[in-house]
Write a protein that holds these residues in place. Structure first.
Motif, short mmCIF file in Angstrom:
data_model
loop_
_atom_site.label_atom_id
_atom_site.label_comp_id
_atom_site.label_asym_id
_atom_site.label_seq_id
_atom_site.Cartn_x
_atom_site.Cartn_y
_atom_site.Cartn_z
N THR A 77 0.83 -1.20 0.00
CA THR A 77 0.00 0.00 0.00
C THR A 77 0.87 1.26 0.00
OG1 THR A 77 -1.77 -1.14 1.18
CG2 THR A 77 -1.81 1.26 1.24
N LEU A 78 1.85 1.30 0.89
CA LEU A 78 2.72 2.48 0.95
C LEU A 78 3.51 2.65 -0.34
CD1 LEU A 78 3.89 2.32 4.67
CD2 LEU A 78 2.11 3.77 3.67
N ARG A 79 3.96 1.56 -0.93
CA ARG A 79 4.67 1.65 -2.22
C ARG A 79 3.75 2.20 -3.30
NH1 ARG A 79 8.13 -4.04 -2.26
NH2 ARG A 79 9.73 -3.31 -0.79
N GLU A 80 2.52 1.70 -3.32
CA GLU A 80 1.56 2.16 -4.33
C GLU A 80 1.29 3.66 -4.20
OE1 GLU A 80 -2.98 1.10 -5.87
OE2 GLU A 80 -2.12 0.00 -4.18
N ILE A 81 1.24 4.13 -2.99
CA ILE A 81 0.99 5.56 -2.74
C ILE A 81 2.22 6.39 -3.05
CG2 ILE A 81 0.53 7.23 -0.87
CD1 ILE A 81 -1.24 5.01 0.40
N GLY A 82 3.40 5.75 -3.04
CA GLY A 82 4.64 6.47 -3.30
C GLY A 82 5.33 6.92 -2.04
N LEU A 83 4.98 6.30 -0.91
CA LEU A 83 5.61 6.61 0.36
C LEU A 83 6.72 5.61 0.64
CD1 LEU A 83 2.43 7.48 2.46
CD2 LEU A 83 4.14 9.08 1.58
N PRO A 84 7.67 5.95 1.53
CA PRO A 84 8.77 5.02 1.83
C PRO A 84 8.25 3.71 2.42
CG PRO A 84 9.21 7.21 2.75
CD PRO A 84 7.79 7.22 2.25
N ASP A 85 9.04 2.65 2.22
CA ASP A 85 8.70 1.37 2.84
C ASP A 85 8.62 1.54 4.35
OD1 ASP A 85 8.59 0.05 0.45
OD2 ASP A 85 10.43 -1.10 0.73
N PRO A 86 7.69 0.84 5.00
CA PRO A 86 7.55 0.97 6.45
C PRO A 86 8.73 0.33 7.19
CG PRO A 86 6.11 -0.74 5.63
CD PRO A 86 6.72 -0.08 4.43
N SER A 87 9.06 0.91 8.33
CA SER A 87 10.09 0.34 9.18
C SER A 87 9.52 -0.89 9.89
CB SER A 87 10.52 1.37 10.23
OG SER A 87 9.43 1.63 11.12
N GLU A 88 10.40 -1.66 10.52
CA GLU A 88 9.95 -2.79 11.33
C GLU A 88 9.05 -2.30 12.47
OE1 GLU A 88 10.23 -6.08 10.78
OE2 GLU A 88 11.15 -5.49 8.88
N HIS A 89 9.36 -1.13 12.99
CA HIS A 89 8.56 -0.51 14.04
C HIS A 89 7.12 -0.31 13.57
CE1 HIS A 89 7.40 3.39 16.24
NE2 HIS A 89 7.22 2.41 17.08
N MET A 90 6.95 0.28 12.38
CA MET A 90 5.62 0.51 11.84
C MET A 90 4.90 -0.81 11.57
SD MET A 90 4.41 2.68 8.50
CE MET A 90 3.50 4.09 9.09
N LEU A 91 5.60 -1.76 11.00
CA LEU A 91 4.98 -3.06 10.70
C LEU A 91 4.54 -3.76 11.99
CD1 LEU A 91 7.39 -4.36 7.91
CD2 LEU A 91 5.07 -3.45 7.62
N GLY A 92 5.37 -3.69 13.02
CA GLY A 92 5.02 -4.32 14.30
C GLY A 92 3.80 -3.69 14.93
N LEU A 93 3.73 -2.37 14.91
CA LEU A 93 2.56 -1.69 15.47
C LEU A 93 1.33 -1.93 14.61
CD1 LEU A 93 4.14 1.63 16.68
CD2 LEU A 93 3.12 -0.13 18.09
N GLY A 94 1.53 -1.98 13.29
CA GLY A 94 0.41 -2.19 12.39
C GLY A 94 -0.34 -3.48 12.66
N GLU A 95 0.39 -4.49 13.10
CA GLU A 95 -0.26 -5.77 13.39
C GLU A 95 -1.20 -5.68 14.59
OE1 GLU A 95 2.47 -9.31 11.89
OE2 GLU A 95 3.44 -8.12 13.47
#
Length: 195
Positions: free
Chosen positions: A81-99
């Motif tokens: 999703t972030l790639r499609e929008i053109g935003l940077p890849d999420p950090s491990e921190h963001m991925l962990g919280l996203g779950e």
């Protein structure tokens, strides 16, 4: 210093989430909303706007989504999703919280067709229990922020935002809290992220 009206919020009832295509048809909405309708539809977010915040000085609008499909919080979906929008890849921190997230919101503007920011939000009684390191200043805030309700019911919203300038975190404390807020936030049937 008082410098005028800055932001307004519009909350929709939990049983009347709004259609993004219908909102995009409102003449005062930013064109970026209509520009991204296909993306919202692909992710199951096209009929579930729960809150809109308009920031007049910044010329931006935040759209908060309710009843979010669980797959939106999966790491591979967050990355694509972030790639499609053109935003940077999420950090491990963001991925962990996203779950553990309950909410997603996007920031749209009147001056660009792009989505400017994407935020994933987690509700927790204790931000220190999340898979993140809190700065000592934030730890002091968590311990000393005033509140008017029973400490056992304490709630914070911890959010991580992706933007072209990188990631940053936000922490929201509630001075007043009412149990019906979980219903308004579409969390009444889920303890996800509350532990």
């Amino acid at each position: 210093m008082v410098d005028g009206f800055k932001k307004t919020w519009l909350f929709f009832p939990p049983d009347e989430l709004q259609s993004m295509p219908e909102l995009a048809d409102v003449p005062s909405m930013p064109p970026s909303m209509a520009e991204n309708l296909d993306l919202f539809a692909r992710h199951g977010l096209d009929n579930n706007a729960s809150l809109i915040g308009i920031d007049y000085p910044s010329r931006t609008l935040n759209v908060y989504f309710g009843e979010i499909p669980p797959e939106c919080f999966e790491p591979k979906v967050m990355i694509s999703t972030l790639r499609e929008i053109g935003l940077p890849d999420p950090s491990e921190h963001m991925l962990g919280l996203g779950e553990h997230a309950f909410g997603i919101y996007v920031t749209l503007g009147w001056d660009s067709p792009r989505i400017q920011r994407v935020t994933y939000a987690v509700m927790t009684p204790d931000p220190a229990s999340l898979p993140t390191r809190l700065d000592p200043t934030i730890e002091r805030f968590v311990k000393s922020a005033p509140y008017t309700y029973d400490a056992a019911d304490r709630r914070f919203v911890y959010a991580v935002t992706s933007s072209n300038d990188g990631e940053y975190c936000k922490l929201q404390s509630y001075y007043q809290w009412r149990p019906h807020m979980l219903h308004l936030m579409l969390l009444a049937d889920s303890a996800e992220g509350l532990e």
